[in-house]
Structures are given as C-alpha cells and as structure tokens.
Motif scaffolding. Structure first.
Motif, mmCIF file in Angstrom:
data_model
loop_
_atom_site.group_PDB
_atom_site.id
_atom_site.type_symbol
_atom_site.label_atom_id
_atom_site.label_comp_id
_atom_site.label_asym_id
_atom_site.label_seq_id
_atom_site.Cartn_x
_atom_site.Cartn_y
_atom_site.Cartn_z
ATOM 1 N N CYS A 18 82.991 51.398 -22.090
ATOM 2 C CA CYS A 18 83.384 50.409 -21.357
ATOM 3 C C CYS A 18 82.455 49.538 -20.455
ATOM 4 O O CYS A 18 81.392 50.165 -19.871
ATOM 5 C CB CYS A 18 84.352 51.250 -20.254
ATOM 6 N N HIS A 19 82.600 48.234 -20.468
ATOM 7 C CA HIS A 19 81.653 47.416 -19.783
ATOM 8 C C HIS A 19 81.808 47.527 -17.938
ATOM 9 O O HIS A 19 80.840 47.490 -17.378
ATOM 10 C CB HIS A 19 82.170 45.735 -19.768
ATOM 11 N N ASN A 20 83.042 48.171 -17.653
ATOM 12 C CA ASN A 20 83.258 48.154 -16.373
ATOM 13 C C ASN A 20 82.674 49.492 -15.763
ATOM 14 O O ASN A 20 81.960 49.696 -14.864
ATOM 15 C CB ASN A 20 84.753 48.066 -15.916
ATOM 16 N N CYS A 21 83.322 50.728 -16.198
ATOM 17 C CA CYS A 21 83.034 52.005 -15.748
ATOM 18 C C CYS A 21 81.891 52.653 -16.420
ATOM 19 O O CYS A 21 81.598 53.753 -16.314
ATOM 20 C CB CYS A 21 84.191 52.942 -15.364
ATOM 21 N N LYS A 22 81.522 52.175 -17.501
ATOM 22 C CA LYS A 22 80.506 52.896 -18.700
ATOM 23 C C LYS A 22 81.060 54.153 -19.312
ATOM 24 O O LYS A 22 80.298 54.787 -20.052
ATOM 25 C CB LYS A 22 79.202 53.028 -17.958
ATOM 26 N N HIS A 23 82.067 54.504 -18.986
ATOM 27 C CA HIS A 23 82.680 55.616 -19.697
ATOM 28 C C HIS A 23 82.931 55.363 -21.404
ATOM 29 O O HIS A 23 83.365 54.062 -21.791
ATOM 30 C CB HIS A 23 84.435 55.803 -19.320
ATOM 31 N N GLY A 58 90.175 54.093 -21.262
ATOM 32 C CA GLY A 58 91.162 55.019 -20.820
ATOM 33 C C GLY A 58 90.864 55.538 -19.304
ATOM 34 O O GLY A 58 91.970 56.070 -18.831
ATOM 35 N N GLU A 59 89.973 55.101 -18.880
ATOM 36 C CA GLU A 59 89.641 55.552 -17.266
ATOM 37 C C GLU A 59 90.091 54.306 -16.547
ATOM 38 O O GLU A 59 90.642 54.488 -15.259
ATOM 39 C CB GLU A 59 87.979 55.860 -17.175
ATOM 40 N N CYS A 60 89.667 53.033 -16.673
ATOM 41 C CA CYS A 60 89.852 52.056 -15.754
ATOM 42 C C CYS A 60 90.805 50.855 -16.494
ATOM 43 O O CYS A 60 91.106 49.842 -15.635
ATOM 44 C CB CYS A 60 88.569 51.481 -15.059
ATOM 45 N N GLU A 61 90.852 51.002 -17.772
ATOM 46 C CA GLU A 61 92.094 50.081 -18.479
ATOM 47 C C GLU A 61 91.103 48.579 -18.515
ATOM 48 O O GLU A 61 91.929 47.815 -18.704
ATOM 49 C CB GLU A 61 93.318 49.903 -17.670
ATOM 50 N N ASN A 62 89.874 48.651 -18.540
ATOM 51 C CA ASN A 62 89.382 47.382 -18.587
ATOM 52 C C ASN A 62 89.202 47.035 -20.101
ATOM 53 O O ASN A 62 88.966 47.909 -20.997
ATOM 54 C CB ASN A 62 87.830 47.531 -18.247
ATOM 55 N N PRO A 63 89.575 45.792 -20.487
ATOM 56 C CA PRO A 63 89.884 45.416 -22.101
ATOM 57 C C PRO A 63 88.658 45.042 -22.787
ATOM 58 O O PRO A 63 88.650 44.722 -23.923
ATOM 59 C CB PRO A 63 90.879 44.222 -21.799
ATOM 60 N N ILE A 64 87.363 45.160 -22.266
ATOM 61 C CA ILE A 64 85.902 44.902 -22.698
ATOM 62 C C ILE A 64 85.286 46.029 -22.827
ATOM 63 O O ILE A 64 85.044 46.967 -22.036
ATOM 64 C CB ILE A 64 85.373 43.755 -21.900
ATOM 65 N N ALA A 65 84.632 46.273 -24.205
ATOM 66 C CA ALA A 65 83.956 47.391 -24.399
ATOM 67 C C ALA A 65 82.935 46.980 -25.489
ATOM 68 O O ALA A 65 83.073 45.833 -26.131
ATOM 69 C CB ALA A 65 84.763 48.617 -25.004
ATOM 70 N N THR A 66 81.924 47.890 -25.430
ATOM 71 C CA THR A 66 80.755 47.588 -26.539
ATOM 72 C C THR A 66 80.805 48.754 -27.625
ATOM 73 O O THR A 66 81.125 49.962 -27.245
ATOM 74 C CB THR A 66 79.338 47.977 -25.930
ATOM 75 N N LEU A 67 81.021 48.312 -28.717
ATOM 76 C CA LEU A 67 81.162 49.171 -29.865
ATOM 77 C C LEU A 67 79.725 49.785 -30.170
ATOM 78 O O LEU A 67 78.726 49.330 -30.430
ATOM 79 C CB LEU A 67 81.385 48.493 -31.115
ATOM 80 N N ILE A 68 79.663 51.302 -29.951
ATOM 81 C CA ILE A 68 78.710 51.917 -30.160
ATOM 82 C C ILE A 68 78.283 52.458 -31.571
ATOM 83 O O ILE A 68 77.281 52.507 -31.991
ATOM 84 C CB ILE A 68 78.434 53.197 -29.052
#
Length: 76
Positions: A18-23, A58-68
């Motif tokens: 997650c870009h927001n909470c890093k989860h 799943g934690e903060c519902e932010n729609p932006i993520a980095t594919l690891i």
C-alpha cells in the motif's frame, strides 16, 4: 437452468504494498479461459488486463499499491 461457468486459464497470486500505510497484502486473481487472456506471469505483466484490475488495501482501503511480486499458481 444453470448459468454457464467459465473456466480458468491461469491463476496468479500477487503481493502488493500500500502506498498509504505500507501494509503488504496478497491477492489472487484468475484469468478466464479467453483467447487474449494472460496465461503466464510475463503475459500478465504486459497485459492491459492487469491494469484494469482494481486494488484496495485491506487495512486503510487506499486504492494505490505497488506490485512487489507475482507467482503463478497451479490450476486444477
């Protein structure tokens, strides 16, 4: 009557940060058995189909993520 059930061409497990909470979350997506659907990790990464997928943390519902990472799973 029964609805037609589409078959699965490939199954992929993705790890996303997650870009927001890093989860870090894990998400499984299934590629339908259609002519232009991806059937390998390489095809998935190059496809517009992956770009059309929506993601939400799943934690903060932010729609932006980095594919690891992406792993192809066996389809039974």
């Amino acid at each position: 009557m029964f609805d037609e059930v589409s078959t699965i061409r490939a199954r992929f497990t993705m790890r996303l940060r997650c870009h927001n909470c890093k989860h870090i979350t894990t998400r499984t997506i299934e590629s339908p058995d259609l002519e232009d659907a991806p059937c390998s990790v390489e095809e998935l990464l190059e496809s517009a189909w992956l770009q059309r997928q929506s993601f939400a943390c799943g934690e903060c519902e932010n729609p932006i993520a980095t594919l690891i990472s992406v792993k192809q799973e066996e389809v039974a």
